[in-house]
Scaffold this active site. Structure first.
Site, PDB file in Angstrom:
ATOM      1  N   TYR A  60       0.927  -1.223   0.306  1.00  0.00           N
ATOM      2  CA  TYR A  60       0.447  -0.175  -0.271  1.00  0.00           C
ATOM      3  C   TYR A  60       0.710   1.058  -0.302  1.00  0.00           C
ATOM      4  O   TYR A  60       1.526   1.521   1.097  1.00  0.00           O
ATOM      5  CB  TYR A  60      -1.024   0.017   1.007  1.00  0.00           C
ATOM      6  CG  TYR A  60      -1.768  -1.085   1.702  1.00  0.00           C
ATOM      7  CD1 TYR A  60      -2.121  -2.070   0.317  1.00  0.00           C
ATOM      8  CD2 TYR A  60      -2.827  -1.496   2.772  1.00  0.00           C
ATOM      9  CE1 TYR A  60      -3.771  -2.872   0.109  1.00  0.00           C
ATOM     10  CE2 TYR A  60      -2.918  -2.659   2.851  1.00  0.00           C
ATOM     11  CZ  TYR A  60      -3.184  -3.113   1.723  1.00  0.00           C
ATOM     12  OH  TYR A  60      -4.596  -4.079   1.770  1.00  0.00           O
ATOM     13  N   HIS A 127      -0.381 -12.195   1.210  1.00  0.00           N
ATOM     14  CA  HIS A 127      -1.427 -11.428   0.255  1.00  0.00           C
ATOM     15  C   HIS A 127      -1.526 -11.698  -0.521  1.00  0.00           C
ATOM     16  O   HIS A 127      -2.867 -11.519  -0.458  1.00  0.00           O
ATOM     17  CB  HIS A 127      -0.403 -10.115   0.072  1.00  0.00           C
ATOM     18  CG  HIS A 127      -1.660  -9.229  -0.116  1.00  0.00           C
ATOM     19  ND1 HIS A 127      -0.859  -7.722   0.017  1.00  0.00           N
ATOM     20  CD2 HIS A 127      -3.146  -8.505  -0.274  1.00  0.00           C
ATOM     21  CE1 HIS A 127      -1.929  -6.068  -0.203  1.00  0.00           C
ATOM     22  NE2 HIS A 127      -3.037  -7.199  -0.338  1.00  0.00           N
TER      23      HIS A 127
HETATM   24  N1  LIG Z   1      -6.312  -8.029   0.815  1.00  0.00           N
HETATM   25  C1  LIG Z   1      -6.724  -7.423   0.252  1.00  0.00           C
HETATM   26  O1  LIG Z   1      -6.308  -7.842  -0.763  1.00  0.00           O
HETATM   27  C2  LIG Z   1      -7.149  -6.363   0.665  1.00  0.00           C
HETATM   28  C3  LIG Z   1      -7.708  -5.645  -0.461  1.00  0.00           C
HETATM   29  C4  LIG Z   1      -8.698  -4.316  -0.492  1.00  0.00           C
HETATM   30  C5  LIG Z   1      -8.610  -4.047   1.189  1.00  0.00           C
HETATM   31  N2  LIG Z   1      -8.441  -4.255   1.775  1.00  0.00           N
HETATM   32  C6  LIG Z   1      -7.854  -3.624   3.074  1.00  0.00           C
HETATM   33  O2  LIG Z   1      -9.328  -3.577   4.058  1.00  0.00           O
HETATM   34  C7  LIG Z   1      -9.695  -2.743   4.393  1.00  0.00           C
HETATM   35  C8  LIG Z   1     -11.507  -2.045   3.574  1.00  0.00           C
HETATM   36  O3  LIG Z   1     -11.498  -2.367   2.648  1.00  0.00           O
HETATM   37  P1  LIG Z   1     -11.831  -1.077   1.547  1.00  0.00           P
HETATM   38  O4  LIG Z   1     -11.358  -0.051   1.586  1.00  0.00           O
HETATM   39  O5  LIG Z   1     -11.227  -1.429   0.342  1.00  0.00           O
HETATM   40  O6  LIG Z   1     -13.610  -1.520   1.049  1.00  0.00           O
HETATM   41  P2  LIG Z   1     -14.175  -0.480   2.205  1.00  0.00           P
HETATM   42  O7  LIG Z   1     -14.537  -0.639   3.299  1.00  0.00           O
HETATM   43  O8  LIG Z   1     -16.113  -1.287   1.477  1.00  0.00           O
HETATM   44  O9  LIG Z   1     -14.848   1.040   1.405  1.00  0.00           O
HETATM   45  C9  LIG Z   1     -13.969   1.918   1.750  1.00  0.00           C
HETATM   46  C10 LIG Z   1     -14.546   3.222   1.025  1.00  0.00           C
HETATM   47  O10 LIG Z   1     -15.679   3.719   1.135  1.00  0.00           O
HETATM   48  C11 LIG Z   1     -15.781   5.342   2.226  1.00  0.00           C
HETATM   49  N3  LIG Z   1     -16.469   4.741   3.569  1.00  0.00           N
HETATM   50  C12 LIG Z   1     -16.529   4.684   4.712  1.00  0.00           C
HETATM   51  N4  LIG Z   1     -17.233   4.417   4.722  1.00  0.00           N
HETATM   52  C13 LIG Z   1     -17.955   5.121   4.740  1.00  0.00           C
HETATM   53  C14 LIG Z   1     -19.572   5.632   5.254  1.00  0.00           C
HETATM   54  N5  LIG Z   1     -19.547   5.480   6.712  1.00  0.00           N
HETATM   55  N6  LIG Z   1     -20.188   6.638   4.060  1.00  0.00           N
HETATM   56  C15 LIG Z   1     -19.731   7.100   3.231  1.00  0.00           C
HETATM   57  N7  LIG Z   1     -18.502   6.134   2.766  1.00  0.00           N
HETATM   58  C16 LIG Z   1     -17.470   5.303   3.404  1.00  0.00           C
HETATM   59  C17 LIG Z   1     -14.455   5.308   2.075  1.00  0.00           C
HETATM   60  O11 LIG Z   1     -14.346   6.453   2.293  1.00  0.00           O
HETATM   61  P3  LIG Z   1     -13.627   7.069   3.019  1.00  0.00           P
HETATM   62  O12 LIG Z   1     -12.054   6.899   3.060  1.00  0.00           O
HETATM   63  O13 LIG Z   1     -13.127   8.572   2.757  1.00  0.00           O
HETATM   64  O14 LIG Z   1     -14.682   7.191   4.397  1.00  0.00           O
HETATM   65  C18 LIG Z   1     -14.103   4.612   1.065  1.00  0.00           C
HETATM   66  O15 LIG Z   1     -13.592   4.712  -0.459  1.00  0.00           O
HETATM   67  C19 LIG Z   1      -8.877  -1.849   3.499  1.00  0.00           C
HETATM   68  O16 LIG Z   1      -8.330  -0.487   3.807  1.00  0.00           O
HETATM   69  C20 LIG Z   1      -7.258  -2.847   3.249  1.00  0.00           C
HETATM   70  O17 LIG Z   1      -6.866  -2.508   4.708  1.00  0.00           O
HETATM   71  C21 LIG Z   1      -7.619  -5.551   2.065  1.00  0.00           C
END
Ligand SMILES: NC(=O)c1ccc[n+]([C@@H]2O[C@H](COP(=O)([O-])OP(=O)(O)OC[C@H]3O[C@@H](n4cnc5c(N)ncnc54)[C@H](OP(=O)(O)O)[C@@H]3O)[C@@H](O)[C@H]2O)c1
Length: 333
Positions: A60, A127
């Protein structure tokens, strides 16, 4: 101040963590511009509320996300469970490859420890699976890192149920991390049943469908937002999928909740459906959204509401990644 959120143990010998974690990926890249000050406040608000599981990866921001988290992790070392990952290798030209090679793992763990400025990683995930390397070799190397005191607990990300079983036979795996939400339920086929059987915790990534399930996504993404290249977020798929949000927004309005809270409450209730520990790690860079998302822990959906949400995932159009060869789906079908 509200009482801290409940805690759960990821597996019988795994770490004890707040029942909802925080995804930190977007604090460095992938979802457009980020504000470091607001991201820092989000980390502090999370810790005050009882969130302990903070999720990052070496790739990241090409290491910047670990560097960004380092002062926070060091300042609260005993209260934070820091999870990071190795195995996704990014070249300067932006191309991505995967390595589970023992020599790569040994270099990667030292690099993550140095960037985070800590002595031991609490939860270290593979990962992505690199099928060119036998799992026994990679997990054997990871077991050596546990022995050496560089890593406390092992995790796997984007693996099949079969791969989890094989790895777990070599060394206890504390957590599997995969995409799991109302929009993406592929893991329920083989990974979740295997995790339930083995007592391995499931850490649900992108639990808000990368923001889709909040109903708050912009109509167009900036070029530095990966969602501009993800099939289910673009063109006709985006229009079709947005219409699927109707039951989520209806339930949210009925329950005086938000769509994000409905999506997260649905995930928390998977625990009883699948008899498995589930810890979602929604990503946000804003303290107000962090608190909104944590309030999902107080929402319990009724059987009728769960039934309304049930058909959504099957109707979603568009892949969850531009190249599905990079996911566990590719090895499952
Ligand atoms: N292992 C893997 O391959 C993998 C892949 C992807 C992600 N991940 C991990 O999983 C974590 C979470 O997944 P993600 O960030 O991809 O997706 P997510 O948690 O499903 O969604 C994040 C998105 O939603 C927005 N958001 C969050 N809360 C909100 C709310 N209450 N209202 C409106 N918008 C909201 C965030 O924007 P703002 O930040 O602007 O609030 C961001 O754009 C990542 O941070 C990462 O650590 C792992």
């Amino acid at each position: 101040m509200p009482p801290p959120i409940p805690t759960v143990r990821l597996s019988s010998d795994g770490p004890l963590v707040g029942a909802q974690g925080l995804g930190c990926m977007g604090m460095s890249e992938f979802y457009g511009d980020t504000d470091a000050g607001s991201a820092r406040q989000t980390l502090d608000a999370a810790l005050s509320a009882g969130v302990t599981l903070f999720d990052t990866a070496d790739m990241y921001g090409h290491g910047d996300n670990e560097r960004f988290l380092a002062p926070f992790v060091r300042a609260h070392r005993d209260d934070v469970v820091i999870a990071t990952k190795f195995g996704s290798v990014r070249a300067a030209d932006g191309s991505m490859s995967f390595s589970n090679d023992p020599a790569h793992i040994r270099r990667a763990v030292d690099a993550s420890l140095a960037r985070l400025g800590i002595e031991v990683i609490d939860l270290y995930y593979m990962h992505r699976r690199d099928p060119a390397v036998p799992l026994a070799d990679s997990v054997g190397t990871l077991a050596d890192l546990v022995q050496a005191g560089k890593v406390r607990h092992l995790g796997l990300s984007e693996v099949t149920g079969e791969e989890l079983r094989e790895a777990h036979a070599h060394h206890p795996i504390s957590a599997v991390q995969s995409e799991w939400s109302l929009f993406t339920r592929d893991v329920e086929r083989s990974l979740v049943p295997a995790a339930a059987e083995l007592g391995v915790g499931v850490v649900a990534y992108s639990p808000l469908g990368r923001g889709f399930l909040t109903g708050a996504l912009p109509d167009a993404f900036s070029a530095d937002d990966v969602r501009s290249r993800f099939p289910r977020f673009t063109g006709e798929n985006a229009r079709h999928n947005t219409a699927l949000l109707h039951p989520v927004t209806t339930i949210a309005a009925d329950r005086d909740a938000t769509p994000a809270q409905v999506a997260l409450a649905w995930l928390h209730q998977r625990r009883t459906v699948h008899n498995v520990t589930v810890v979602p790690i929604p990503g946000t860079r804003r303290p107000n959204r962090l608190n909104e998302n944590l309030a999902a822990l107080e929402l319990t959906l009724t059987a009728d509401e769960l039934a309304l949400l049930e058909p959504i995932a099957d109707q979603v159009t568009g892949d969850r990644y531009p190249d599905m060869a990079e996911t566990s789906n590719a090895r499952e079908i």
